[in-house]
Motif scaffolding. Structure first.
Motif, PDB file in Angstrom:
ATOM      1  N   ALA A   1      12.496  -3.927  10.238  1.00 48.77           N
ATOM      2  CA  ALA A   1      12.468  -2.636   9.472  1.00 48.77           C
ATOM      3  C   ALA A   1      11.222  -1.908   8.422  1.00 48.77           C
ATOM      4  O   ALA A   1      11.336  -0.488   8.376  1.00 48.77           O
ATOM      5  CB  ALA A   1      13.550  -1.926   9.787  1.00 48.77           C
ATOM      6  N   ASP A   2      11.794  -2.728   7.759  1.00 48.13           N
ATOM      7  CA  ASP A   2      10.635  -2.606   6.171  1.00 48.13           C
ATOM      8  C   ASP A   2       9.116  -3.053   6.128  1.00 48.13           C
ATOM      9  O   ASP A   2       8.473  -3.673   7.429  1.00 48.13           O
ATOM     10  CB  ASP A   2      10.895  -2.867   4.707  1.00 48.13           C
ATOM     11  CG  ASP A   2      11.278  -4.777   5.012  1.00 48.13           C
ATOM     12  OD1 ASP A   2      11.165  -5.379   5.708  1.00 48.13           O
ATOM     13  OD2 ASP A   2      12.000  -5.244   4.185  1.00 48.13           O
ATOM     14  N   LEU A   3       8.256  -2.362   5.758  1.00 42.83           N
ATOM     15  CA  LEU A   3       6.775  -2.578   5.127  1.00 42.83           C
ATOM     16  C   LEU A   3       6.723  -2.953   4.082  1.00 42.83           C
ATOM     17  O   LEU A   3       7.309  -3.522   2.664  1.00 42.83           O
ATOM     18  CB  LEU A   3       5.965  -1.698   5.772  1.00 42.83           C
ATOM     19  CG  LEU A   3       6.223  -1.409   6.994  1.00 42.83           C
ATOM     20  CD1 LEU A   3       5.928   0.469   6.578  1.00 42.83           C
ATOM     21  CD2 LEU A   3       5.470  -1.787   8.320  1.00 42.83           C
ATOM     22  N   PHE A   4       5.384  -4.094   3.130  1.00 40.59           N
ATOM     23  CA  PHE A   4       5.171  -4.759   2.202  1.00 40.59           C
ATOM     24  C   PHE A   4       3.620  -3.588   2.273  1.00 40.59           C
ATOM     25  O   PHE A   4       3.167  -3.179   2.423  1.00 40.59           O
ATOM     26  CB  PHE A   4       4.370  -6.148   2.432  1.00 40.59           C
ATOM     27  CG  PHE A   4       6.001  -6.987   2.850  1.00 40.59           C
ATOM     28  CD1 PHE A   4       6.698  -7.005   2.414  1.00 40.59           C
ATOM     29  CD2 PHE A   4       5.635  -7.911   4.014  1.00 40.59           C
ATOM     30  CE1 PHE A   4       7.645  -8.290   3.069  1.00 40.59           C
ATOM     31  CE2 PHE A   4       6.517  -8.983   4.114  1.00 40.59           C
ATOM     32  CZ  PHE A   4       7.127  -9.532   3.766  1.00 40.59           C
ATOM     33  N   VAL A   5       3.433  -3.397   0.999  1.00 43.14           N
ATOM     34  CA  VAL A   5       2.885  -2.480   0.166  1.00 43.14           C
ATOM     35  C   VAL A   5       2.464  -2.469  -1.053  1.00 43.14           C
ATOM     36  O   VAL A   5       3.469  -3.206  -2.011  1.00 43.14           O
ATOM     37  CB  VAL A   5       3.776  -0.781   0.541  1.00 43.14           C
ATOM     38  CG1 VAL A   5       2.859   0.314   0.273  1.00 43.14           C
ATOM     39  CG2 VAL A   5       4.624  -0.166   1.606  1.00 43.14           C
ATOM     40  N   GLN A   6       1.189  -2.327  -1.083  1.00 45.91           N
ATOM     41  CA  GLN A   6       0.590  -2.167  -2.788  1.00 45.91           C
ATOM     42  C   GLN A   6      -0.696  -1.462  -2.581  1.00 45.91           C
ATOM     43  O   GLN A   6      -1.210  -0.947  -2.010  1.00 45.91           O
ATOM     44  CB  GLN A   6       0.601  -3.399  -3.513  1.00 45.91           C
ATOM     45  CG  GLN A   6       0.000  -3.044  -4.488  1.00 45.91           C
ATOM     46  CD  GLN A   6      -0.245  -4.850  -5.596  1.00 45.91           C
ATOM     47  OE1 GLN A   6      -0.918  -5.925  -4.504  1.00 45.91           O
ATOM     48  NE2 GLN A   6      -0.886  -4.910  -6.603  1.00 45.91           N
ATOM     49  N   SER A   7      -0.463  -0.767  -4.079  1.00 49.93           N
ATOM     50  CA  SER A   7      -1.529   0.791  -4.249  1.00 49.93           C
ATOM     51  C   SER A   7      -2.392   0.369  -4.830  1.00 49.93           C
ATOM     52  O   SER A   7      -2.495  -0.122  -5.429  1.00 49.93           O
ATOM     53  CB  SER A   7      -0.560   2.134  -4.621  1.00 49.93           C
ATOM     54  OG  SER A   7      -1.743   2.783  -4.495  1.00 49.93           O
ATOM     55  N   PHE A   8      -3.862   1.126  -4.898  1.00 47.36           N
ATOM     56  CA  PHE A   8      -4.968   0.625  -5.661  1.00 47.36           C
ATOM     57  C   PHE A   8      -5.575   2.086  -5.700  1.00 47.36           C
ATOM     58  O   PHE A   8      -5.764   2.871  -5.110  1.00 47.36           O
ATOM     59  CB  PHE A   8      -5.619  -0.944  -5.509  1.00 47.36           C
ATOM     60  CG  PHE A   8      -5.059  -1.763  -5.287  1.00 47.36           C
ATOM     61  CD1 PHE A   8      -5.026  -2.878  -6.263  1.00 47.36           C
ATOM     62  CD2 PHE A   8      -4.050  -1.451  -3.833  1.00 47.36           C
ATOM     63  CE1 PHE A   8      -4.772  -4.008  -5.487  1.00 47.36           C
ATOM     64  CE2 PHE A   8      -4.298  -3.315  -3.719  1.00 47.36           C
ATOM     65  CZ  PHE A   8      -3.780  -4.940  -4.589  1.00 47.36           C
ATOM     66  N   ASP A   9      -6.509   1.977  -6.849  1.00 46.12           N
ATOM     67  CA  ASP A   9      -7.063   2.702  -7.267  1.00 46.12           C
ATOM     68  C   ASP A   9      -8.589   2.440  -6.664  1.00 46.12           C
ATOM     69  O   ASP A   9      -9.026   1.791  -6.077  1.00 46.12           O
ATOM     70  CB  ASP A   9      -7.281   3.514  -8.526  1.00 46.12           C
ATOM     71  CG  ASP A   9      -8.239   1.972 -10.284  1.00 46.12           C
ATOM     72  OD1 ASP A   9      -8.648   1.523  -9.199  1.00 46.12           O
ATOM     73  OD2 ASP A   9      -8.579   2.693 -10.900  1.00 46.12           O
ATOM     74  N   SER A  10      -9.348   3.856  -6.995  1.00 47.62           N
ATOM     75  CA  SER A  10     -11.004   3.345  -6.178  1.00 47.62           C
ATOM     76  C   SER A  10     -11.709   2.141  -6.977  1.00 47.62           C
ATOM     77  O   SER A  10     -12.156   1.070  -6.195  1.00 47.62           O
ATOM     78  CB  SER A  10     -11.394   4.801  -6.231  1.00 47.62           C
ATOM     79  OG  SER A  10     -11.487   5.112  -7.493  1.00 47.62           O
TER      80      SER A  10
END
Length: 233
Positions: free
Chosen positions: A128-137
């Motif tokens: 049900a869940d997801l693996f996530v990470q956020s980055f800038d440009s």
């Protein structure tokens, strides 16, 4: 080791694909990505052998190895780590690891990376869940890697326009739109490319650092079911 002038081999089996690449002097000589949910253990060595034959190289010619560390399926992550560790040990050469978030973010085309763009890598966790990470440009992390349910993701991301990449993007798009987010989908591959793995390793100068242990990145406990007690009284 001057990695930018060395012969390197990278491999990924953590996600829904199997990928191998060989790089010489920062130039990818050969690479392959095969999409597969299972079976990486059977395909990995044949792909390595095919690319060695294609480039006219031998495994012992390699100056270093790189592997993705996850997240992904527990079996897939372990297959890649075990193979890469075996190669490095047999050749007595360096081994470095890069997580799959960084590899997928590295694959985003330059013309998609606006100054105000937040690159959000979303990996299907097969639950049900997801693996996530956020980055800038500039691919500087804005968040640590984390697991999230689609409906909770918006609250865990910094403000800004979102550029989504990875094999889990379809599972979060509707919830992010409902939350009022501006989203776009990257044209980059949803699967890790071992060529981008090697580029990450070079850009981060991992081969120039002191030797360190390469550990898997797990964001949740394994799915393990204890055997039922069949004892009769």
């Amino acid at each position: 080791m001057r990695a930018d002038s060395s012969l390197l081999l990278g491999l990924d089996t953590a996600g829904s694909s199997c990928s191998v690449a060989i790089m010489d002097k920062s130039h990818v000589l050969a690479s392959r990505v095969e999409i597969m949910r299972r079976g990486q253990s059977e395909r990995l060595l044949p792909i390595v052998q095919d690319l060695l034959a294609e480039t006219g190289k031998d495994l012992m010619d390699m100056d270093g190895f790189a592997v993705t560390t996850g997240p992904g399926g527990f079996t897939g992550v372990r297959i890649g780590l075990a193979a890469a560790q075996g190669f490095a040990l047999a050749c007595n050469k360096s081994l470095v690891g890069v997580n799959n978030f960084e590899v997928l973010a590295r694959g985003v085309p330059v013309d998609e990376k606006g100054v105000d763009t937040q690159i959000v890598v979303v990996i299907d966790a097969k639950r049900a869940d997801l693996f996530v990470q956020s980055f800038d440009s500039k691919l500087v992390p804005l968040t640590a890697p984390f697991a999230s349910l689609p409906e909770n993701l918006n609250d865990q991301l910094p403000d800004g326009n979102l550029l989504l990449v990875g094999d889990g993007v379809d599972q979060v798009a509707e919830d992010l739109k409902t939350a009022g987010r501006s989203i776009n989908f990257s044209k980059a591959s949803a699967n890790a490319d071992a060529g981008n793995l090697l580029r990450c390793a070079l850009e981060q100068k991992l081969f120039e650092q002191e030797k360190q242990s390469v550990e898997p990145l797990y964001l949740r406990a394994p799915d393990v079911s204890l055997p039922k007690d069949k004892t009769t009284f």
